[in-house]
Write an enzyme that holds these catalytic residues in place. Sequence first.
Site, PDB file in Angstrom:
ATOM      1  N   SER A 135      41.675  51.892  61.963  1.00 33.11           N
ATOM      2  CA  SER A 135      42.666  52.626  61.174  1.00 33.11           C
ATOM      3  C   SER A 135      42.024  53.904  60.663  1.00 33.11           C
ATOM      4  O   SER A 135      40.790  53.981  60.525  1.00 33.11           O
ATOM      5  CB  SER A 135      43.108  51.761  59.982  1.00 33.11           C
ATOM      6  N   TYR A 148      42.174  45.558  53.359  1.00 34.01           N
ATOM      7  CA  TYR A 148      42.472  46.128  54.674  1.00 34.01           C
ATOM      8  C   TYR A 148      41.472  47.226  55.020  1.00 34.01           C
ATOM      9  O   TYR A 148      40.915  47.256  56.124  1.00 34.01           O
ATOM     10  CB  TYR A 148      43.896  46.669  54.682  1.00 34.01           C
TER      11      TYR A 148
END
Length: 240
Positions: A135, A148
């Site tokens: 990400s 995350y």
Amino acid sequence: MNLSDKTVLLTGGTNGIGREIALQLRAKGAQAVLTGRNPDRVAAMRAEGFEVIEADLSNAAGVDALLAAWGERAIDVLLNNAGQLVDHDFRKGVPDADAADAAIYANLNAPIRLITGLVEALKSRPEAAIVNVTSGLAISPAARTPVYCATKSGLRFYTLALREQLKGTGVKVIEALPPVVDTQMNDGNPMKKMPADECARQIIAAIEQGRDEANIGMTKALRIAESISPALARSVTLRF
């Protein structure tokens, strides 16, 4: 890599970016075998003609069951796309520690365990690839999603080290860093979102072109900002 006739194990392939990757892989002539854990989504992708292995990758037993189901089959590409976004914001109250553990396993431990279980099979192929979807938040974190961000950053550094280890083999190690994408995971996120099909297209292009890293959409700008001033990049992303 020419993806025609390649066998791809795609985790998290029944929804969001994964579903779009699956459809585009099939259009290029690849055999994409998907994993998913939602029965309705699994059934929907099977109805579209895909082989789907039901697998919960948030624990070791689920990953081991997937490896057992795969068995001794040939594999050309392992595409670690599955991920979990967990609410972990102390400003809202005390987070669920068990939910955090499950997300940590799904996002970081599961890809490592799958790579460990399949790397020899990949090395036996004339050409192969391991693709880890991290990400933009692996570069600079957002305050509301620390678990995350931590897991994706961990997978990023694992990928960098793995690439060095597998130099000289036929296995290409690729990292894809999406921005915020228009998927169910990002419902409620106020930021501008990239269409999932475009994100998938860019990930597949990176595989075809043999690139080490695919900085997708706004992640490109974030990488530039981080290279100039990590503090500047953090000042932007930490607000979200």
